[in-house]
Design a protein around this motif. Structure first.
Motif, short mmCIF file in Angstrom:
data_model
loop_
_atom_site.label_atom_id
_atom_site.label_comp_id
_atom_site.label_asym_id
_atom_site.label_seq_id
_atom_site.Cartn_x
_atom_site.Cartn_y
_atom_site.Cartn_z
N LEU A 23 0.82 -1.22 0.00
CA LEU A 23 0.00 0.00 0.00
C LEU A 23 0.85 1.27 0.00
O LEU A 23 0.33 2.34 -0.28
N ASN A 64 4.72 4.22 -5.81
CA ASN A 64 3.87 4.42 -4.64
C ASN A 64 4.01 5.83 -4.07
O ASN A 64 3.03 6.53 -3.85
N PHE A 100 -11.70 2.70 -4.74
CA PHE A 100 -10.83 1.54 -4.72
C PHE A 100 -11.23 0.64 -3.55
O PHE A 100 -11.36 1.10 -2.42
N LEU A 102 -9.84 -2.08 -1.32
CA LEU A 102 -8.54 -2.63 -0.92
C LEU A 102 -8.77 -3.78 0.04
O LEU A 102 -9.34 -3.59 1.12
N ASN A 104 -6.88 -6.70 2.17
CA ASN A 104 -5.57 -7.10 2.67
C ASN A 104 -5.66 -8.39 3.46
O ASN A 104 -6.30 -8.44 4.50
N SER A 188 -2.11 -4.70 -5.58
CA SER A 188 -1.70 -3.35 -5.18
C SER A 188 -0.22 -3.38 -4.84
O SER A 188 0.21 -4.09 -3.93
N THR A 193 -1.92 -7.17 -0.86
CA THR A 193 -3.20 -6.48 -0.98
C THR A 193 -3.67 -6.51 -2.43
O THR A 193 -2.89 -6.29 -3.35
N VAL A 195 -6.51 -4.82 -5.16
CA VAL A 195 -7.30 -3.61 -5.32
C VAL A 195 -8.29 -3.81 -6.47
O VAL A 195 -7.92 -4.26 -7.55
#
Length: 243
Positions: A23, A64, A100, A102, A104, A188, A193, A195
């Motif tokens: 992330l 990122n 989005f 997300l 995880n 991601s 993760t 997305v």
């Protein structure tokens, strides 16, 4: 970079992000230190500071930290010299915004390990295919095309196929996201993760629930989901509490 030589600085960071999640969180530290000393650095300097931070952990990658600092979508044209092009995602005429989902899983995927999984040589057909998706991806961002964006980011044939096997249940989770109505789904960052893209918050929560269930079904992993709106501003000072 701030030319501070007479003051020592110790930071305690509470990021709210799991380690090795893909992330990205180096941007917040750079912005915080800059604000503590008067906020003199430019956005490009903050990006360079974030890159220096990331290089200590997993190599120099701006994918990122740059959009986290600048907000929205950023095209990285080159590293030497650093050339960045901010891509404006326009507001949707139907007053919808890009969301989005997300998800995880409770599984750590260190960036260095995920980098090693990447191929040293890329077949010409895969290179051509990925290039053919990059153009539509940029066009979708500039046009505010949710479906086009989701389709392009779901079509990687170089990185995702190599990293997917390292994330238990990833293929089943992606399939569940698409069946639940996501415009697209991918990894991601370096993962684990995942997305997914949507334009409806309620649907986003449903997509997240389905992905969490799929992680348990296909990967035997517990997972958590959150739905986040596209941040068009980037990392910034929210409040300052005197110590």
């Amino acid at each position: 970079m701030l030319n501070v030589r007479s003051v020592g600085l110790s930071l305690s960071l509470h990021k709210g992000l799991p380690l090795g999640s893909g992330l990205g969180s180096s941007a917040a530290a750079a912005v915080a230190v800059n604000e503590i000393f008067g906020g003199h650095l430019s956005v490009s300097d903050l990006v360079l500071a974030g890159l220096e931070s990331e290089s200590k952990a997993s190599g120099c990658h701006a994918d990122n930290v740059t959009p986290a600092i600048m907000g929205g979508f950023v095209l990285i044209r080159s590293y030497d010299p650093l050339e960045l092009i901010q891509l404006k995602f326009p507001p949707n005429l139907e007053e919808k915004d890009l969301l989005f989902v997300l998800v995880n899983p409770e599984f750590e995927a260190p960036t260095k390990k995920m980098l090693v999984a990447l191929p040293m040589e890329i077949p010409m057909r895969d290179h051509v295919w990925n290039c053919s998706q990059a153009g539509p991806l940029v066009a979708a961002v500039l046009e505010g095309d949710f479906k086009g964006l989701g389709k392009a980011l779901s079509s990687d044939r170089i990185v995702e196929p190599r990293r997917a096997p390292l994330i238990p249940g990833m293929e089943g989770v992606k399939k569940a996201a698409m069946e639940a109505g996501a415009f697209g789904c991918t990894i991601s960052g370096a993962g684990p993760t995942l997305v997914a893209v949507t334009d409806d918050e309620e649907m986003g929560r449903e997509i997240g629930d389905r992905m969490v269930e799929a992680f348990m079904e296909y990967g035997n992993l517990k997972a958590s989901a959150m739905v986040k709106r596209l941040d068009r501003v980037g990392a910034r000072l929210v409040s300052c509490i005197p110590g």
